[in-house]
Design a protein around this motif. Structure first.
Motif, PDB file in Angstrom:
ATOM      1  N   LEU A 117       0.771  -0.920   0.369  1.00 29.43           N
ATOM      2  CA  LEU A 117      -0.067   0.351  -0.150  1.00 29.43           C
ATOM      3  C   LEU A 117       1.212   1.420  -0.442  1.00 29.43           C
ATOM      4  O   LEU A 117       0.808   2.270  -0.179  1.00 29.43           O
ATOM      5  N   SER A 118       1.836   1.064   0.391  1.00 30.04           N
ATOM      6  CA  SER A 118       2.839   2.381   0.533  1.00 30.04           C
ATOM      7  C   SER A 118       3.946   2.110  -0.612  1.00 30.04           C
ATOM      8  O   SER A 118       5.318   2.647  -0.298  1.00 30.04           O
ATOM      9  N   HIS A 119       2.908   1.759  -1.820  1.00 29.91           N
ATOM     10  CA  HIS A 119       4.686   2.062  -2.943  1.00 29.91           C
ATOM     11  C   HIS A 119       4.829   4.666  -2.898  1.00 29.91           C
ATOM     12  O   HIS A 119       3.749   5.332  -2.868  1.00 29.91           O
ATOM     13  N   LEU A 132       1.432   5.951  -6.655  1.00 31.78           N
ATOM     14  CA  LEU A 132       0.898   5.436  -6.548  1.00 31.78           C
ATOM     15  C   LEU A 132      -0.524   5.546  -7.263  1.00 31.78           C
ATOM     16  O   LEU A 132      -1.540   3.983  -7.473  1.00 31.78           O
ATOM     17  N   HIS A 135      -0.973   2.646  -9.533  1.00 29.67           N
ATOM     18  CA  HIS A 135      -0.858   1.275  -8.649  1.00 29.67           C
ATOM     19  C   HIS A 135      -2.589   0.926  -8.267  1.00 29.67           C
ATOM     20  O   HIS A 135      -2.555   0.214  -7.552  1.00 29.67           O
ATOM     21  N   LEU A 139      -4.186  -1.778  -5.286  1.00 32.27           N
ATOM     22  CA  LEU A 139      -4.652  -0.558  -4.182  1.00 32.27           C
ATOM     23  C   LEU A 139      -6.023  -0.735  -3.870  1.00 32.27           C
ATOM     24  O   LEU A 139      -6.513  -1.166  -2.624  1.00 32.27           O
ATOM     25  N   ASN A 140      -6.615  -1.156  -4.566  1.00 30.37           N
ATOM     26  CA  ASN A 140      -8.063  -0.917  -4.669  1.00 30.37           C
ATOM     27  C   ASN A 140      -8.423  -2.450  -3.867  1.00 30.37           C
ATOM     28  O   ASN A 140      -9.282  -2.561  -3.295  1.00 30.37           O
ATOM     29  N   LEU A 143      -7.226  -2.596  -0.621  1.00 27.56           N
ATOM     30  CA  LEU A 143      -8.098  -2.038   0.640  1.00 27.56           C
ATOM     31  C   LEU A 143      -9.373  -2.417   0.973  1.00 27.56           C
ATOM     32  O   LEU A 143     -10.031  -2.867   1.961  1.00 27.56           O
ATOM     33  N   ILE A 171      -2.557   7.670   0.375  1.00 29.53           N
ATOM     34  CA  ILE A 171      -3.129   7.335  -0.785  1.00 29.53           C
ATOM     35  C   ILE A 171      -4.631   8.529  -0.709  1.00 29.53           C
ATOM     36  O   ILE A 171      -4.525   9.129  -1.681  1.00 29.53           O
ATOM     37  N   VAL A 197     -11.723   4.474  -5.557  1.00 30.77           N
ATOM     38  CA  VAL A 197     -10.123   3.934  -4.113  1.00 30.77           C
ATOM     39  C   VAL A 197     -10.168   5.315  -3.278  1.00 30.77           C
ATOM     40  O   VAL A 197      -9.337   4.418  -2.526  1.00 30.77           O
ATOM     41  N   ALA A 201     -10.315   3.663   0.513  1.00 31.11           N
ATOM     42  CA  ALA A 201      -8.992   4.357   1.994  1.00 31.11           C
ATOM     43  C   ALA A 201      -9.360   5.646   2.541  1.00 31.11           C
ATOM     44  O   ALA A 201      -9.349   5.161   3.942  1.00 31.11           O
ATOM     45  N   SER A 267       7.416   2.071   5.340  1.00 27.78           N
ATOM     46  CA  SER A 267       7.345   3.152   4.295  1.00 27.78           C
ATOM     47  C   SER A 267       8.070   4.237   4.009  1.00 27.78           C
ATOM     48  O   SER A 267       8.074   4.708   2.983  1.00 27.78           O
TER      49      SER A 267
END
Length: 824
Positions: A117-119, A132, A135, A139-140, A143, A171, A197, A201, A267
């Protein structure tokens, strides 16, 4: 006792606790693949051999946890370096059974999820858009996968809530600035937008810091006055920064240990503050302002005003087709009908970033509720319009919740009559809810107020609460609505519980009509509100806690007393004999956060403790040949009861009293106990043995009870470590021992019975010497000497010397002088 109550509450199946505490933690050492079927084992074997992640293979892997660290590492590698479809598939598998039931590697799995989650942007990245964004689909999926209520305790168990909250903030900051036109199409043909998304989040972030809880629950029970919520975004960021600092400072000591490389990195190694998320910070300030005071400051013609008018027009376009239009908050304009006949208006929703829409939502809800209160909007249209807004931007649910919660507390809205015409009626189930509430609280002896009088149902709710509950019952119970209900459900419960009786009972009746299987939970929540606005009921509940744990209650669930009687064994319609009474200890654990005046409550606990001691002294038991238990008086004085048995009960009562004080008010209340309540008790006259029924034994037992009560309370509040975590312990203990020394020295005139006073002083100091000698190091030598001299006059020579011996090297000389004194 305090830890025993909490641990027993978690481990017993009292409610549907699986939604909050996952039972898999208890058996975390068991091999997660010990019961895997051959097809699942074959699925992981095929994946390790390089078989593509097809839909059928993903279905197999999702239902079976990984069996080795190598499988977990390869899954993470695919999620990082694979194709877009493979990334989504790997993330789906990672958030399935591997995270939920993969006990052998769960700590690694949760860290991998947070890392995905922490790109972050590479060091040499010069683009304007965050990495982010590309991605978004993965991510979705993550989440959505960790949104169910079963997953939050997993991250909390491993201490990753602060770090998870931090990456969710990042995010939200990025995707909240994107237009919903930014979208992605998944392999199955499903299309997701930036709003999707962001909402996933944002809602998960809010659930982590429980923004919807009553303000009273936000008090920090530590040093100083209450300063607000421990669960604010700022506090979570401070926790995260503290964890990073602690990890970096201890990295050298852990460098020799073999660790999974991807799980040890965080992260970011730099501290992060709210200023890093300007959009989130702006929304949070608006949220706080909405709670603090009525809405204001919306100027006509501003961008926010235009968004408000646009949203109102789309939410209530059908209502606007009539003769009456719904004005905006400023009252200077009205909504025109911009959609033609037969047009559902779905394409007319503003294509704006989520943060801009959220800024307008409080004013939208305020305008809609005002129109409803003035009769310009029907309740059904209000609920439908709010649902349309929540469907368009699910994150707006949070603002709707905070607005309704704030407006209920203001008390400026007229009540809504739940008559079944304008608003839904609870009449069909209200009598059933009343009967079940009476059964639940039956063990406490508390009278439940009537919900109906003279055939007329008291179906009336504050208008904001009526609007909120009407909104929630418009949703179907399906996976699509789970995101909304997971956020709105607890908020509705807390909001209804804070309203006057019988608001929560009405809400329970309405929701029971919709979902019968939730009846037990809803009725139990409603039963708690019996105590929220009735101090006498709370005192009666506390009295039931003492009588049940001592085995002196005629309505106790367990005649033998003890923790089993205090906490019970669960409840529900599934139990033998149907819905059964709930143990008083469980009821108190569910209501103590909502008690407003804890200082008065502590005085009640102290009084109930001494009444319990009186019952212990006066109610004695002797055994005869028939083994029949018989009540006798003066039995203790004639040796018919063991003093050890009576002291055991006294210790139990004292430990329960200390637990209740600590739970109810924390260190602040414990400080008040030492500095105000106990001295006041000793200075006033207390007639505990009226008529001499116990032969004076009640005073001796009462003194020991107060001693254990005081020592346990201090231990719960400040511990017994040589290095105190708070300087308050030193200050409080010094002042209390100075009071004891002054009274022993004759400088303070006491009003209590001297047998009680002597039992307290010798009991308290004896417990401190035996169990917390470090407390004596924090007291002046003059005070210790006065205490020692006073004890010597009572012929307590060993205790007098022990106090000086535990007082540190400086007190050893005084101890030697006392020993060599000829008068010794």
């Amino acid at each position: 006792m305090r830890h025993l109550i909490v641990e027993s509450c978690i481990s017993r199946n009292l409610l549907d606790t699986s939604a909050y505490y996952w039972p898999g933690y208890i058996n975390g050492h068991v091999n997660s693949m010990s019961h895997a079927i051959p097809s699942q084992l074959a699925g992981w074997a095929a994946f390790m051999k390089g078989t593509p992640l097809t839909q059928s293979l993903v279905s197999v892997l999702v239902s079976s946890p990984a069996s080795s660290l190598a499988e977990l590492e390869k899954l993470f590698e695919v999620a990082v370096n694979g194709s877009d479809d493979d990334k989504v598939s790997a993330a789906t598998v990672l958030c399935g059974a591997t995270l939920l039931r993969g006990w052998n590697f769960q700590e690694h799995t949760v860290r991998l999820v947070v890392k995905l989650l922490s790109h972050s942007d590479p060091a040499d990245y010069s683009g304007r858009e965050s990495q982010l964004i590309k991605h978004g689909p993965m991510l979705n999926v993550i989440l959505t996968g960790i949104s169910p209520v079963d997953y939050a305790p997993i991250f909390s168990f491993h201490g990753l809530v602060p770090e998870l909250a931090t990456v969710l903030m990042a995010i939200c900051e990025v995707f909240g600035c994107l237009s919903p036109s930014v979208s992605w199409t998944l392999g199955a043909g499903e299309e997701i937008s930036a709003h999707t998304v962001f909402s996933n989040a944002f809602i998960l972030l809010l659930r982590l810091w429980k923004f919807n809880h009553p303000p009273l629950e936000y008090c920090i029970m530590g040093d100083g006055a209450p300063v607000g919520s421990q669960l604010t975004p700022e506090y979570l960021l401070l926790l995260r920064n503290s964890q990073v600092l602690s990890a970096s400072s201890s990295s050298k000591s852990r460098s020799s240990q073999k660790q999974l490389p991807v799980t040890s990195s965080r992260s970011s190694q730099n501290p992060i503050f709210m200023d890093s998320f300007p959009k989130l910070k702006l929304w949070y300030r608006q949220h706080q302002a909405c709670l603090a005071s009525p809405l204001s400051g919306l100027a006509h013609g501003t961008p926010v005003h235009n968004i408000v008018d646009s949203l109102l027009n789309l939410m209530f376009r059908k209502a606007n087709k009539g003769s009456t239009s719904i004005g905006s908050v400023s009252g200077s304009s009205s909504i025109s009908n911009s959609s033609g006949p037969g047009d559902d208006g779905s394409h007319l929703w503003p294509q704006l970033p989520a943060w801009e829409i959220l800024e307008a939502v409080p004013f939208v809800v305020d305008a809609a509720l005002t129109a409803c209160s003035h009769g310009r909007l029907f309740p059904r249209e209000l609920a439908t319009g709010l649902k349309d807004l929540a469907d368009f931007l699910p994150a707006s649910t949070a603002t709707i919740v905070s607005y309704f919660s704030a407006e209920v507390t203001r008390g400026v809205w007229k009540p809504a009559f739940m008559n079944g015409t304008d608003w839904p009626s609870p009449a069909a189930n209200l009598s059933m809810v009343e009967e079940h509430i009476k059964k639940i609280v039956a063990a406490t002896g508390v009278d439940v107020p009537r919900l109906a009088t003279g055939g007329t149902t008291l179906g009336r709710l504050p208008l904001p609460l009526a609007a909120f509950v009407s909104l929630t019952i418009t949703y179907k119970l399906d996976k699509a609505s789970e995101r909304f209900l997971n956020l709105a459900g607890p908020a509705l419960e807390n909001l209804a519980a804070s309203c006057p009786w019988p608001s929560m009972a009405i809400v329970a009746a309405l929701w029971t009509q919709k979902v019968k299987r939730w009846s037990d939970f809803l009725v139990f929540s409603a039963s708690r509100t019996v105590f929220h606005h009735n101090n006498d009921a709370v005192v009666q509940l506390l009295r039931s806690c003492f009588t049940s744990i001592l085995g002196m209650s005629s309505t106790s669930l367990c005649c033998c007393g003890g923790v089993a009687s205090l906490l019970g064994h669960g409840f529900g319609s599934h139990c033998s004999g149907g819905l059964s009474p709930v143990a008083p200890g469980i009821l108190y654990l569910r209501i103590f956060r909502c008690i407003k005046d804890c200082s008065i409550l502590a005085e009640d606990i102290l009084s109930l403790l001494m009444l319990s001691v009186k019952d212990i002294a006066e109610t004695t038991v002797s055994r005869h040949g028939s083994d029949k238990l018989k009540r006798t008086k003066y039995a203790m004085g004639h040796g018919k009861i063991s003093l050890a048995t009576a002291m055991t009960q006294v210790k139990v009562a004292a430990s329960l009293g200390a637990t209740l004080v600590w739970l109810s008010g924390g260190t602040t209340l414990v400080q008040s106990l030492f500095q105000e309540m106990l001295p006041s008790w000793f200075l006033s006259a207390q007639d505990l043995d009226r008529g001499g029924a116990s032969g004076g034994t009640v005073y001796k037992l009462g003194g020991h009870a107060l001693a254990y009560f005081a020592v346990y309370s201090g231990m719960f509040a400040w511990g017994i470590d040589p290095t105190p975590v708070s300087r308050r312990r030193e200050r409080v203990m010094r002042s209390h021992l100075e009071f004891l020394a002054s009274a022993l020295d004759g400088k303070i005139s006491l009003g209590c019975n001297m047998s009680l006073w002597r039992a307290y002083v010798s009991g308290f100091l004896g417990l401190v010497v035996d169990r917390a000698p470090c407390l004596l190091h924090e007291v002046d030598l003059k005070v210790l000497k006065k205490l020692s001299i006073g004890l010597r006059q009572w012929k307590e020579k060993e205790l007098a010397v022990a106090i000086l011996c535990r007082g540190g090297p400086e007190a050893m000389g005084v101890a030697a002088e006392l020993i060599l004194d000829s008068e010794w």
